[in-house]
Design a protein around this motif. Structure first.
Motif, PDB file in Angstrom:
ATOM      1  N   PHE A  60       0.796  -1.226   0.000  1.00 25.69           N
ATOM      2  CA  PHE A  60       0.000   0.000   0.000  1.00 25.69           C
ATOM      3  C   PHE A  60       0.828   1.275   0.000  1.00 25.69           C
ATOM      4  N   GLY A  61       2.141   1.138  -0.010  1.00 29.46           N
ATOM      5  CA  GLY A  61       2.995   2.321  -0.021  1.00 29.46           C
ATOM      6  C   GLY A  61       2.939   3.134   1.259  1.00 29.46           C
ATOM      7  N   LEU A  62       2.518   2.481   2.346  1.00 30.83           N
ATOM      8  CA  LEU A  62       2.407   3.198   3.628  1.00 30.83           C
ATOM      9  C   LEU A  62       3.772   3.244   4.307  1.00 30.83           C
ATOM     10  N   THR A  63       4.681   4.025   3.724  1.00 29.49           N
ATOM     11  CA  THR A  63       6.062   3.997   4.194  1.00 29.49           C
ATOM     12  C   THR A  63       6.222   4.545   5.609  1.00 29.49           C
ATOM     13  N   ALA A  64       5.294   5.390   6.023  1.00 27.70           N
ATOM     14  CA  ALA A  64       5.430   5.996   7.344  1.00 27.70           C
ATOM     15  C   ALA A  64       4.858   5.116   8.448  1.00 27.70           C
TER      16      ALA A  64
END
Ligand code: ZN
Length: 131
Positions: free
Chosen positions: A120-124
């Protein structure tokens, strides 16, 4: 109760489930936890129905991070991406079945962080700040 849970964690650590690699994979990502030196890579293949068809993970690190990855690889089989997105800290803690201090939380949540970032590209996302 605690020792039973620890047995389960050690069992996953010593006999990791779904360890390996998928090539090609629909989702492929890796990340590390520099606080402890844990490193996890996750490969996922999706079926035509959009559900997780195959999971493999690889990596090295402490017992908590490895057991968590092994358990998560079983947990997400057959799930939709939407269901994966819903997974949070509490799901991991429930799987592991033990109380964890803040430092160990980074170990426990690394596999889910790899999933959140890769899918999901939730890098944080770290999960550690969630209450
Ligand atoms: Zn660790």
């Amino acid at each position: 109760m605690d020792s039973l849970y620890q047995e389960v964690i050690l069992d996953h650590y010593r006999n990791p489930r779904n360890k390996g690699r998928l090539d090609p994979a629909d989702i492929s990502h890796e990340d590390d936890n520099p606080l402890c030196g844990d490193q996890i890579r996750l490969d996922i293949r999706l079926g035509e129905d959009g559900r997780v068809a195959e999971v493999a993970w690889d990596g090295h690190g402490c017992a908590i991070s490895m057991a968590s990855a092994s358990m998560l690889s079983q947990e997400i089989q057959g799930k939709t991406l939407e269901e994966l997105l819903q997974l949070g800290k509490d799901d991991i803690l429930e799987m592991l079945g033990i109380e964890l201090g803040r430092a160990r939380l980074h170990c426990a949540l690394l596999s889910l962080k790899v999933l959140k970032t890769g899918a999901f590209g939730l890098t944080a996302w770290t999960g550690v700040e969630e209450s």
